[in-house]
Design a protein around this motif. Structure first.
Motif, PDB file in Angstrom:
ATOM      1  N   ASP A   1     -18.207   2.166   0.173  1.00 18.16           N
ATOM      2  CA  ASP A   1     -18.053   1.711  -1.210  1.00 18.16           C
ATOM      3  C   ASP A   1     -16.741   0.986  -1.413  1.00 18.16           C
ATOM      4  OD1 ASP A   1     -20.490   2.749  -1.959  1.00 18.16           O
ATOM      5  OD2 ASP A   1     -19.654   4.674  -2.603  1.00 18.16           O
ATOM      6  N   SER A   2     -15.694   1.469  -0.742  1.00 12.45           N
ATOM      7  CA  SER A   2     -14.381   0.885  -0.996  1.00 12.45           C
ATOM      8  C   SER A   2     -13.483   1.050   0.223  1.00 12.45           C
ATOM      9  CB  SER A   2     -13.719   1.543  -2.211  1.00 12.45           C
ATOM     10  OG  SER A   2     -13.596   2.943  -2.009  1.00 12.45           O
ATOM     11  N   VAL A   3     -12.735   0.005   0.508  1.00  6.00           N
ATOM     12  CA  VAL A   3     -11.713   0.017   1.555  1.00  6.00           C
ATOM     13  C   VAL A   3     -10.467  -0.610   0.962  1.00  6.00           C
ATOM     14  CG1 VAL A   3     -11.012  -0.954   3.783  1.00  6.00           C
ATOM     15  CG2 VAL A   3     -13.334  -0.052   3.491  1.00  6.00           C
ATOM     16  N   ALA A   4      -9.305  -0.018   1.236  1.00  2.48           N
ATOM     17  CA  ALA A   4      -8.031  -0.558   0.750  1.00  2.48           C
ATOM     18  C   ALA A   4      -7.149  -0.891   1.940  1.00  2.48           C
ATOM     19  CB  ALA A   4      -7.336   0.448  -0.164  1.00  2.48           C
ATOM     20  N   ILE A   5      -6.372  -1.967   1.811  1.00  5.37           N
ATOM     21  CA  ILE A   5      -5.468  -2.399   2.877  1.00  5.37           C
ATOM     22  C   ILE A   5      -4.079  -2.596   2.285  1.00  5.37           C
ATOM     23  CG2 ILE A   5      -4.983  -4.136   4.634  1.00  5.37           C
ATOM     24  CD1 ILE A   5      -7.938  -4.896   4.563  1.00  5.37           C
ATOM     25  N   ALA A   6      -3.102  -1.923   2.861  1.00  6.65           N
ATOM     26  CA  ALA A   6      -1.715  -2.146   2.454  1.00  6.65           C
ATOM     27  C   ALA A   6      -1.248  -3.464   3.036  1.00  6.65           C
ATOM     28  CB  ALA A   6      -0.839  -0.999   2.953  1.00  6.65           C
ATOM     29  N   LEU A   7      -0.761  -4.354   2.191  1.00  3.53           N
ATOM     30  CA  LEU A   7      -0.313  -5.660   2.667  1.00  3.53           C
ATOM     31  C   LEU A   7       0.962  -5.524   3.499  1.00  3.53           C
ATOM     32  CD1 LEU A   7      -0.894  -7.826  -0.532  1.00  3.53           C
ATOM     33  CD2 LEU A   7      -2.296  -7.728   1.538  1.00  3.53           C
ATOM     34  N   PRO A   8       1.057  -6.274   4.590  1.00  6.95           N
ATOM     35  CA  PRO A   8       2.274  -6.187   5.413  1.00  6.95           C
ATOM     36  C   PRO A   8       3.484  -6.743   4.682  1.00  6.95           C
ATOM     37  CG  PRO A   8       0.864  -7.984   6.164  1.00  6.95           C
ATOM     38  CD  PRO A   8       0.075  -7.230   5.133  1.00  6.95           C
ATOM     39  N   GLU A   9       4.644  -6.271   5.067  1.00 12.96           N
ATOM     40  CA  GLU A   9       5.886  -6.701   4.437  1.00 12.96           C
ATOM     41  C   GLU A   9       6.349  -8.013   5.050  1.00 12.96           C
ATOM     42  OE1 GLU A   9       8.414  -3.367   5.106  1.00 12.96           O
ATOM     43  OE2 GLU A   9       7.482  -2.146   3.540  1.00 12.96           O
ATOM     44  N   VAL A  10       6.113  -9.100   4.326  1.00 12.43           N
ATOM     45  CA  VAL A  10       6.569 -10.429   4.759  1.00 12.43           C
ATOM     46  C   VAL A  10       7.181 -11.123   3.557  1.00 12.43           C
ATOM     47  CG1 VAL A  10       4.821 -10.637   6.572  1.00 12.43           C
ATOM     48  CG2 VAL A  10       4.333 -11.512   4.293  1.00 12.43           C
ATOM     49  N   ASP A  11       7.935 -12.192   3.819  1.00 19.17           N
ATOM     50  CA  ASP A  11       8.574 -12.888   2.705  1.00 19.17           C
ATOM     51  C   ASP A  11       7.512 -13.591   1.855  1.00 19.17           C
ATOM     52  OD1 ASP A  11       8.454 -15.916   3.665  1.00 19.17           O
ATOM     53  OD2 ASP A  11       9.064 -14.702   5.379  1.00 19.17           O
ATOM     54  N   GLU A  12       7.853 -13.825   0.591  1.00 18.05           N
ATOM     55  CA  GLU A  12       6.887 -14.348  -0.368  1.00 18.05           C
ATOM     56  C   GLU A  12       6.332 -15.706   0.042  1.00 18.05           C
ATOM     57  OE1 GLU A  12       8.508 -14.399  -4.287  1.00 18.05           O
ATOM     58  OE2 GLU A  12       8.334 -12.226  -4.560  1.00 18.05           O
ATOM     59  N   ALA A  13       7.137 -16.527   0.708  1.00 20.99           N
ATOM     60  CA  ALA A  13       6.680 -17.857   1.081  1.00 20.99           C
ATOM     61  C   ALA A  13       5.520 -17.798   2.078  1.00 20.99           C
ATOM     62  CB  ALA A  13       7.836 -18.665   1.687  1.00 20.99           C
ATOM     63  N   ARG A  14       5.518 -16.795   2.957  1.00 17.12           N
ATOM     64  CA  ARG A  14       4.478 -16.680   3.976  1.00 17.12           C
ATOM     65  C   ARG A  14       3.306 -15.836   3.521  1.00 17.12           C
ATOM     66  NH1 ARG A  14       6.881 -13.757   8.551  1.00 17.12           N
ATOM     67  NH2 ARG A  14       4.971 -14.319   9.649  1.00 17.12           N
ATOM     68  N   LEU A  15       3.496 -15.077   2.437  1.00 14.16           N
ATOM     69  CA  LEU A  15       2.498 -14.093   2.038  1.00 14.16           C
ATOM     70  C   LEU A  15       1.113 -14.696   1.746  1.00 14.16           C
ATOM     71  CD1 LEU A  15       2.098 -11.086   1.618  1.00 14.16           C
ATOM     72  CD2 LEU A  15       2.811 -11.372  -0.764  1.00 14.16           C
ATOM     73  N   PRO A  16       1.000 -15.806   1.006  1.00 14.54           N
ATOM     74  CA  PRO A  16      -0.349 -16.334   0.734  1.00 14.54           C
ATOM     75  C   PRO A  16      -1.147 -16.658   1.992  1.00 14.54           C
ATOM     76  CG  PRO A  16       1.246 -17.312  -0.770  1.00 14.54           C
ATOM     77  CD  PRO A  16       2.025 -16.558   0.254  1.00 14.54           C
ATOM     78  N   ALA A  17      -0.519 -17.281   2.983  1.00 22.94           N
ATOM     79  CA  ALA A  17      -1.234 -17.626   4.219  1.00 22.94           C
ATOM     80  C   ALA A  17      -1.661 -16.369   4.970  1.00 22.94           C
ATOM     81  CB  ALA A  17      -0.348 -18.502   5.111  1.00 22.94           C
ATOM     82  N   ILE A  18      -0.792 -15.359   4.988  1.00 23.73           N
ATOM     83  CA  ILE A  18      -1.123 -14.103   5.667  1.00 23.73           C
ATOM     84  C   ILE A  18      -2.271 -13.407   4.955  1.00 23.73           C
ATOM     85  CG2 ILE A  18      -0.247 -11.822   6.280  1.00 23.73           C
ATOM     86  CD1 ILE A  18       0.892 -14.104   7.978  1.00 23.73           C
ATOM     87  N   ILE A  19      -2.252 -13.407   3.634  1.00 20.47           N
ATOM     88  CA  ILE A  19      -3.311 -12.745   2.868  1.00 20.47           C
ATOM     89  C   ILE A  19      -4.634 -13.469   3.043  1.00 20.47           C
ATOM     90  CG2 ILE A  19      -4.125 -12.284   0.517  1.00 20.47           C
ATOM     91  CD1 ILE A  19      -1.240 -11.611  -0.224  1.00 20.47           C
ATOM     92  N   SER A  20      -4.619 -14.791   2.941  1.00 19.30           N
ATOM     93  CA  SER A  20      -5.856 -15.546   3.115  1.00 19.30           C
ATOM     94  C   SER A  20      -6.464 -15.251   4.470  1.00 19.30           C
ATOM     95  CB  SER A  20      -5.594 -17.044   2.973  1.00 19.30           C
ATOM     96  OG  SER A  20      -6.784 -17.777   3.188  1.00 19.30           O
ATOM     97  N   ALA A  21      -5.667 -15.291   5.531  1.00 21.44           N
ATOM     98  CA  ALA A  21      -6.182 -15.043   6.872  1.00 21.44           C
ATOM     99  C   ALA A  21      -6.702 -13.619   7.015  1.00 21.44           C
ATOM    100  CB  ALA A  21      -5.093 -15.316   7.907  1.00 21.44           C
ATOM    101  N   LEU A  22      -6.008 -12.658   6.396  1.00 21.12           N
ATOM    102  CA  LEU A  22      -6.454 -11.272   6.443  1.00 21.12           C
ATOM    103  C   LEU A  22      -7.831 -11.126   5.798  1.00 21.12           C
ATOM    104  CD1 LEU A  22      -5.751  -8.263   7.026  1.00 21.12           C
ATOM    105  CD2 LEU A  22      -4.771  -8.188   4.713  1.00 21.12           C
ATOM    106  N   VAL A  23      -8.009 -11.731   4.632  1.00 22.98           N
ATOM    107  CA  VAL A  23      -9.293 -11.661   3.943  1.00 22.98           C
ATOM    108  C   VAL A  23     -10.378 -12.363   4.759  1.00 22.98           C
ATOM    109  CG1 VAL A  23     -10.550 -12.366   1.867  1.00 22.98           C
ATOM    110  CG2 VAL A  23      -8.239 -11.420   1.671  1.00 22.98           C
ATOM    111  N   GLU A  24     -10.036 -13.525   5.323  1.00 26.52           N
ATOM    112  CA  GLU A  24     -10.994 -14.230   6.183  1.00 26.52           C
ATOM    113  C   GLU A  24     -11.466 -13.314   7.310  1.00 26.52           C
ATOM    114  OE1 GLU A  24      -8.936 -17.734   7.572  1.00 26.52           O
ATOM    115  OE2 GLU A  24      -8.183 -18.086   5.542  1.00 26.52           O
TER     116      GLU A  24
END
Length: 508
Positions: free
Chosen positions: A105-128
Motif C-alpha cells: 500500500d505504501s513505501v517511504a524513502i528518506a531522501l539522501p543528503e545532497v546540496d539543493e542544486a543537485r537535489l532535483p536531478a537526484i530525486i527525478s532519477a530516484l523516482v524513475e
C-alpha cells in the motif's frame, strides 16, 4: 502510484516499508537517522561490517520498535562523491525490485543528503528507478510477480522552502513521466513477437501517440511502394506480415526553432532471413525493434513533459523472415534516395530499412538526426553489453549526446567513422553493398548509414549491447532495458534551454 513529499521525522512516517540510504564509508549517520532507534542498530551493523553502504547493497531491518513504519530497508548508495543520477536511478530500481514482489500500500524513502542544486536531478532519477523497478518482464505471467506501490512518500530532512519545494515537485513529476516512458519502451520490447506484427505495432504506437497528444501517421505497404522505400520493402518480402512506417510529430517550439529527427529500427522479429541465424541467436530477436521503441517512448515523454521542442520520429517496422519471396544474396535494392545496394547478407537488414528512413528524414530538413538501432553484434564485441557505440559526422552533436549520457549515467563510447571504411562497402554491381569485411563491423555499418544522411548533422547509436539483458540482477531485469530513454529526454531538455536562450524565452 501516488507520489507525495513530506518532511515528517522518520520515526513518524507511516508506511509498509521505510527505505533509508547509506553512503559507503561515511563517518556519521544521516541527520534523519540521528536520535532514532535505527541509529544504534546501524552503528552496530556498520562496526560489524554487516552493512557497508556499497552501491545497491540491501539490508532489511525487521521488528524495530519506535518506528511507525512496519519494516525498514537500508540501501547502499556507494561513495558520497560518486552519487549522481545514474547511481540514484540504480538505487531506486534496486529497492523497488526488492519490495514490489508483493503488493504494498505504501513505501517511504528518506531522501539522501545532497546540496539543493543537485537535489532535483537526484530525486527525478530516484523516482524513475522506483517506477522502472516495480515493472518486470513478466507481461504474460498468469499471476503478476511485480506490483506498483499504492503510494510512494519521499521524506525530506527538513521542510523545503517554497521555491525549493516547487523544484522538488517538478522533479517528482518529471521522474514519474520518464520512468513510465522507460517502462513503455521495455514493454514494447518484451511483448511477444506474435503480438507485435508490424501493422499491429504501428496501430499500438498510434494509440500511444493519441494519448499523449502527438500526431501519428502510418504508411502501409502500398504507400511504401509509392514512396520508393526499397530497403524496407526488400527486408519485408520474406514475411507474410506487411511492413509499416510510422511518423510521429511533436511540435511545441516556435516554427523557426530547429527540429530533431529521431529514427528507430523496428524489426519486430529477426530470423536473419536467408542468412539464417542459429536458433539460440533468435531467442531475443523480439528485441530487434528496441530503437523504434525508444523513439516512441522519448516522443511520448517529451509531449507529457510539454518540452518546448520540435521533434519528429521516423519508425521503420518489419519482420525479417525466410518466406518464398525473401530477398536473396545478390539482389540489388534501390533505396529512397536512389542509391542502389547489393545484398550480400540478409541478416544485415537493419541498415537497409534505416537507409530509407534516414533518406526520408533528410528530405524534411531537420537540424539534426539521431538514429538508434540494435545494429551489430560487432559493437557488442567491441564495447560489451552495457555500452552503446556512438558514431557521428558532427563533433558538437556527438559531444551534446555524450554530455546527456554523463548526466544520466547511461554509457556510450564514440567510435571512428574514417573514410577508409567506405572502401569495404564498394560493390561491383551497385553503388554499395550492405556488408563490409570481417573487421570493424560496427564501423562499416555506421559508414553505410552515413551515405543516407547527406550534410545533416547526424548521430548513430548502436544499442545492440545495452538494449537487452540476458540475466537478472539487483538493479536490472532480464529482457528489454529501455536504454537511452532517460538520456534522450535529458538531451531534449538541454536543447530546449539552448533554444529558449537564443529566442529570449524561458523553459520553466
Amino acid at each position: 502510484m501516488n507520489i507525495r513529499l513530506t518532511a515528517s521525522p522518520l520515526d513518524q512516517v507511516s508506511a509498509s516499508w521505510l527505505v533509508v540510504g547509506l553512503f559507503e564509508g561515511q563517518d556519521r549517520l544521516p541527520d534523519q537517522v540521528q536520535g532514532t532507534p535505527l541509529a544504534e542498530v546501524l552503528t552496530k551493523e556498520i562496526d560489524r561490517k554487516e552493512i557497508t553502504g556499497s552501491a545497491n547493497e540491501l539490508t532489511p531491518i525487521l521488528g524495530l520498535s519506535g518506528f511507525a513504519a512496519g519494516s525498514l530497508l537500508v540501501v547502499g548508495l556507494g561513495k558520497r562523491e560518486k552519487l549522481d543520477a545514474g547511481v540514484s536511478f540504480s538505487a531506486g530500481y534496486t529497492l523497488a525490485k526488492r519490495l514490489s514482489g508483493k503488493a504494498r500500500d505504501s513505501v517511504a524513502i528518506a531522501l539522501p543528503e545532497v546540496d539543493e542544486a543537485r537535489l532535483p536531478a537526484i530525486i527525478s532519477a530516484l523516482v524513475e528507478g522506483v517506477i522502472a523497478g516495480t515493472r518486470g518482464p513478466g507481461l504474460r505471467k498468469s499471476e503478476p510477480n511485480r506490483h506498483e506501490f499504492g503510494e510512494l512518500t519521499l521524506v525530506a530532512g527538513s521542510e523545503p522552502s517554497g521555491a525549493v519545494r516547487q523544484e522538488i515537485e517538478r522533479a517528482i513529476r518529471r521522474g514519474e513521466i520518464v520512468g513510465r516512458a522507460v517502462n513503455l519502451a521495455r514493454d514494447l520490447v518484451n511483448t511477444p513477437p506474435a503480438e507485435k506484427a508490424p501493422a499491429r505495432l504501428a496501430e499500438r504506437i498510434r494509440e500511444i501517440a493519441d494519448g499523449a497528444g502527438v500526431q501519428a501517421t502510418v504508411w502501409d505497404e502500398a504507400r511504401l511502394r509509392d514512396e520508393r522505400f526499397g530497403g524496407l520493402l526488400g527486408v519485408a518480402a520474406g514475411s507474410d506480415q506487411p511492413p509499416a512506417f510510422v511518423i510521429l510529430e511533436y511540435r511545441a517550439a516556435r516554427k523557426e526553432a530547429p527540429t530533431l529527427a529521431l529514427v528507430g529500427k523496428g524489426v519486430t522479429f529477426d530470423s536473419g532471413g536467408l542468412s539464417l541465424k542459429p536458433s539460440a541467436s533468435m531467442e531475443d530477436m523480439k528485441s530487434d525493434m528496441t530503437g523504434a521503441a525508444v523513439v516512441v517512448a522519448v516522443v511520448e515523454a517529451a509531449a507529457r513533459l510539454a518540452l518546448p521542442v520540435n521533434l519528429v520520429g521516423y519508425l521503420a517496422i518489419t519482420e525479417n523472415m525466410t518466406g518464398g519471396r525473401a530477398m536473396k544474396l545478390g539482389d540489388v535494392l534501390t533505396m529512397r534516395n536512389g542509391k542502389t545496394v547489393e545484398v550480400l547478407n540478409t541478416d544485415a537488414e537493419g541498415r537497409l530499412i534505416l537507409a530509407d528512413a534516414l533518406s526520408y528524414a533528410v528530405e524534411n530538413e531537420p537540424a539534426r538526426i539521431l538514429d538508434l538501432a540494435t545494429l551489430t553484434g560487432a559493437c557488442i564485441v567491441a564495447l560489451g553489453l552495457r555500452i552503446a557505440g556512438l558514431f557521428g559526422n558532427d563533433d558538437a552533436f556527438c559531444e551534446d549526446v555524450q554530455a546527456a549520457c554523463v548526466e544520466t549515467g547511461e554509457r556510450a563510447w564514440r567510435l571512428p567513422l574514417d573514410d577508409d571504411f567506405k572502401e569495404s562497402l564498394k560493390s561491383t554491381v551497385a553503388d554499395l553493398k550492405n556488408v563490409g569485411g570481417r573487421w570493424g563491423g560496427a564501423v562499416t555499418a555506421a559508414k553505410f548509414l552515413e551515405q543516407f544522411v547527406g550534410a545533416v548533422p547526424w548521430v548513430h547509436l548502436d544499442i545492440a549491447g545495452p538494449s537487452w539483458s540476458d540475466s537478472d540482477g539487483s538493479s536490472r531485469d532480464a529482457g528489454g532495458t529501455g536504454c537511452f530513454v532517460r538520456t534522450l529526454v535529458t538531451y531534449l531538455e538541454t536543447a530546449a534551454k539552448v533554444e529558449a536562450a537564443s529566442a529570449g524565452t524561458s523553459t520553466v
